[in-house]
Design a protein around this motif. Structure first.
Motif, short mmCIF file in Angstrom:
data_model
loop_
_atom_site.label_atom_id
_atom_site.label_comp_id
_atom_site.label_asym_id
_atom_site.label_seq_id
_atom_site.Cartn_x
_atom_site.Cartn_y
_atom_site.Cartn_z
N VAL A 247 0.86 -1.18 0.00
CA VAL A 247 0.00 0.00 0.00
C VAL A 247 0.90 1.23 0.00
O VAL A 247 1.68 1.43 0.93
CB VAL A 247 -0.93 0.03 1.23
CG1 VAL A 247 -1.81 1.27 1.21
CG2 VAL A 247 -1.78 -1.23 1.30
N GLY A 248 0.82 2.03 -1.05
CA GLY A 248 1.67 3.20 -1.17
C GLY A 248 1.83 3.58 -2.62
O GLY A 248 0.89 3.44 -3.41
N ASN A 249 3.00 4.02 -3.01
CA ASN A 249 3.24 4.42 -4.39
C ASN A 249 4.29 3.51 -5.04
O ASN A 249 3.94 2.59 -5.77
CB ASN A 249 3.64 5.90 -4.44
CG ASN A 249 2.51 6.80 -3.96
OD1 ASN A 249 1.39 6.72 -4.47
ND2 ASN A 249 2.78 7.64 -2.98
N ALA A 250 5.58 3.72 -4.76
CA ALA A 250 6.61 2.88 -5.36
C ALA A 250 6.44 1.41 -4.96
O ALA A 250 6.69 0.50 -5.77
CB ALA A 250 8.00 3.38 -4.96
N VAL A 251 5.99 1.16 -3.72
CA VAL A 251 5.82 -0.24 -3.30
C VAL A 251 4.72 -0.93 -4.10
O VAL A 251 4.80 -2.14 -4.36
CB VAL A 251 5.52 -0.34 -1.78
CG1 VAL A 251 6.75 0.05 -0.97
CG2 VAL A 251 4.31 0.50 -1.38
N PRO A 320 12.04 4.63 -5.81
CA PRO A 320 12.36 5.32 -4.55
C PRO A 320 12.10 4.43 -3.34
O PRO A 320 11.16 3.63 -3.32
CB PRO A 320 11.40 6.52 -4.56
CG PRO A 320 11.03 6.72 -5.98
CD PRO A 320 11.04 5.35 -6.60
N ARG A 321 12.92 4.59 -2.31
CA ARG A 321 12.76 3.85 -1.06
C ARG A 321 12.71 4.84 0.09
O ARG A 321 13.44 5.84 0.10
CB ARG A 321 13.92 2.88 -0.83
CG ARG A 321 13.97 1.74 -1.82
CD ARG A 321 15.21 0.90 -1.58
NE ARG A 321 15.28 -0.21 -2.53
CZ ARG A 321 15.36 -1.48 -2.17
NH1 ARG A 321 15.35 -1.80 -0.88
NH2 ARG A 321 15.44 -2.42 -3.08
N GLY A 365 8.26 6.84 -1.61
CA GLY A 365 8.73 5.63 -0.93
C GLY A 365 7.89 5.21 0.26
O GLY A 365 8.04 4.10 0.76
N ALA A 366 7.00 6.10 0.73
CA ALA A 366 6.21 5.81 1.93
C ALA A 366 5.13 4.77 1.65
O ALA A 366 4.65 4.65 0.52
CB ALA A 366 5.58 7.10 2.45
N GLY A 367 4.74 4.05 2.72
CA GLY A 367 3.66 3.09 2.56
C GLY A 367 3.71 1.98 3.59
O GLY A 367 4.45 2.06 4.58
N VAL A 368 2.93 0.94 3.33
CA VAL A 368 2.81 -0.19 4.25
C VAL A 368 2.96 -1.48 3.46
O VAL A 368 2.35 -1.63 2.39
CB VAL A 368 1.43 -0.18 4.96
CG1 VAL A 368 1.30 -1.39 5.89
CG2 VAL A 368 1.21 1.12 5.72
N LEU A 385 3.17 -6.12 9.69
CA LEU A 385 3.25 -4.97 8.79
C LEU A 385 4.62 -4.33 8.92
O LEU A 385 5.21 -4.32 10.00
CB LEU A 385 2.20 -3.91 9.15
CG LEU A 385 0.74 -4.33 9.25
CD1 LEU A 385 -0.09 -3.20 9.87
CD2 LEU A 385 0.18 -4.70 7.88
N THR A 386 5.12 -3.77 7.81
CA THR A 386 6.28 -2.90 7.86
C THR A 386 5.87 -1.53 7.34
O THR A 386 5.36 -1.42 6.22
CB THR A 386 7.46 -3.44 7.03
OG1 THR A 386 7.84 -4.73 7.54
CG2 THR A 386 8.64 -2.50 7.11
N LEU A 387 6.07 -0.52 8.17
CA LEU A 387 5.74 0.85 7.81
C LEU A 387 6.98 1.52 7.21
O LEU A 387 8.08 1.38 7.75
CB LEU A 387 5.27 1.63 9.04
CG LEU A 387 4.21 0.97 9.93
CD1 LEU A 387 3.76 1.95 11.02
CD2 LEU A 387 3.03 0.47 9.13
N HIS A 388 6.78 2.25 6.11
CA HIS A 388 7.88 2.94 5.43
C HIS A 388 7.58 4.44 5.42
O HIS A 388 6.49 4.85 5.03
CB HIS A 388 8.00 2.45 3.98
CG HIS A 388 8.39 1.01 3.85
ND1 HIS A 388 9.62 0.61 3.39
CD2 HIS A 388 7.71 -0.13 4.14
CE1 HIS A 388 9.69 -0.72 3.38
NE2 HIS A 388 8.53 -1.19 3.83
N ALA A 389 8.56 5.23 5.82
CA ALA A 389 8.39 6.69 5.83
C ALA A 389 9.74 7.37 5.65
O ALA A 389 10.79 6.80 6.00
CB ALA A 389 7.73 7.16 7.13
N ASP A 390 9.73 8.58 5.14
CA ASP A 390 10.97 9.36 5.03
C ASP A 390 11.34 9.99 6.36
O ASP A 390 12.50 10.35 6.58
CB ASP A 390 10.80 10.44 3.96
CG ASP A 390 10.69 9.85 2.57
OD1 ASP A 390 11.33 8.82 2.31
OD2 ASP A 390 9.94 10.42 1.74
#
Length: 425
Positions: A247-251, A320-321, A365-368, A385-390
């Motif tokens: 769930v996000g953009n690049a992911v 992007p990550r 790069g943000a998302g779940v 879950l792994t949460l991704h954020a800048d």
């Protein structure tokens, strides 16, 4: 015409004539009808509804407010898909090239995310170099070379809808099914596609929370499409849990590429293939290549690479990550019985994957990432879950969105909607 008479007619439960509708939509687009007057009319429509004839006329008036695209010069039939939006709904990305690989042309005008629902253009813009804004001539070139194009709608397409959409958002009239249906269908019909498949989402992560309201919306849109000569069918599909695991953009782009490469989550593959078959059947191509074969033999991936490249993107570029990650683990051993779509979508939004206002930037790069899906066995301490954020400061706010969204039970099975609930049309 007098706008007060139009408002009073609908306020008192009457039917608007075609002439009244034509006039008020045109006058509003030109600024003759004031915002507060159209607000009153929109509220009257919300409260009293519209007949099929009224909705068809309203849609036609919005189409006539701008240009109508024409793809008759193509050597293959056109077909398109529209989703009412959800969480993890990356289906357009594998779907458009898959359908193109099976012989149809897919001219898809898409939007950006707002709030907890993601936007197709935001996802694709995470690919370095990819362009969302194309002229009609550029769209035609991409369709000829790649078979599919996904881009932003120009300002000349249904400008009445663009203006009314913004007004509904601030006047409490978003929920009106006639206005939702005419908004979606005016843009899709103006887009010029010969056939249309609607993916109407149902559940906590969707605009329509229950099957009954989703079915009413779907039936209204299918009728509008038929009235305007566009072969239209609708599927009601589940959005009580996220689609796929990203769930996000690049992911979500990465997960879509997995699907195009013959892998990916089962639900994303199933819905991609199901919608592709519906699109091809609506275009009269159901006797040809099967979409499942296009995913297996690499032809869908080839179409994806052509489509991305034709719009300036590099299909081989690293995506992007996010700089920071945070794991959410299971507190017990058992079955994951709940992974609420709205909670996960809200968390992704708070991590930076979405926007609160249309002008806000997004973090690509943000998302779940969802490591478990409802119905799967999990163990205590296992990452769910792994949460991704800048920015690591976003995690606390995102974690609050997940309160009550994730449940593990020692026994029992989740009560889930079927992925495809119904077909209309």
């Amino acid at each position: 015409m007098d706008v007060i008479d139009v408002i009073l007619t609908k306020r008192d439960g009457g039917r608007l004539s075609g002439e009244q509708i034509d006039w008020v939509v045109d006058a509003y687009t030109r600024g003759v009808v004031a915002e507060e007057q159209m607000s009153a009319l929109a509220m009257a429509i919300l409260l009293n509804g519209m007949t099929r004839a009224e909705v068809t006329a309203w849609t036609e008036a919005m189409i006539r407010s701008g240009e109508r695209m024409d793809w008759t010069g193509l050597d293959r039939p056109t077909t398109d898909k529209h989703s009412t939006g959800g969480v993890g709904d990356k289906i357009t990305l594998p779907l458009a090239p898959t359908v193109a690989a099976c012989g149809a042309a897919v001219p898809q005008l898409s939007g950006r995310g707002l709030g907890h629902t993601g936007g197709t253009l935001d996802k694709l813009e995470s690919i370095p170099g990819w362009r969302a804004s194309l002229s009609t001539e550029e769209m035609l070139d991409v369709l000829r070379s790649a078979g599919a194009v996904v881009c932003a709608a120009g300002t000349g397409l249904a400008p009445a809808d663009r203006k009314l959409y913004a007004l509904r958002d601030v006047t409490g009239t978003v929920e009106s099914i006639p206005l939702i249906a005419s908004s979606i269908m005016s843009k899709k019909i103006a887009e010029g596609t010969g056939a249309l498949v609607l993916d109407v989402k149902v559940g906590s992560g969707a605009f329509m929370k229950n099957v009954e309201s989703a079915r009413e919306l779907a039936e209204t849109m299918v009728a509008i499409g038929g009235d305007h000569g566009v072969r239209t069918v609708a599927l009601l599909t589940a959005m009580d849990r996220p689609l796929g695991r990203a769930v996000g953009n690049a992911v979500e782009v990465a997960e879509s590429v997995e699907v195009l490469d013959g892998g990916g989550p089962e639900d994303v593959v199933e819905l991609t293939v199901t919608l592709a078959r519906e699109m091809l059947a609506a275009a009269g191509l159901d006797g040809g290549k099967d979409p499942a074969d296009a995913l297996r033999d690499g032809s869908a991936m080839d179409a994806w690479r052509r489509m991305i490249s034709a719009q300036g993107g590099d299909p081989d570029a690293e995506l992007p990550r996010a700089a920071e990650t945070h794991e959410v683990t299971s507190s017990e051993t058992g079955v994951l019985t709940r992974l609420d779509a709205y909670g996960v979508g809200l968390a992704a939004w708070r991590l930076g994957a979405g926007r609160a206002r249309k002008e806000d930037p997004v973090s690509f790069g943000a998302g779940v990432i969802c490591h478990a899906k409802p119905g799967e066995q999990v163990k205590a301490g296992q990452p769910l879950l792994t949460l991704h954020a800048d920015d690591a400061g976003r995690f606390e706010h995102a974690l609050r969105a997940l309160d009550g969204a994730v449940e593990v039970s020692a026994e029992g099975a989740p009560e889930l909607l079927p992925l495809v609930i119904d077909r209309i049309g």
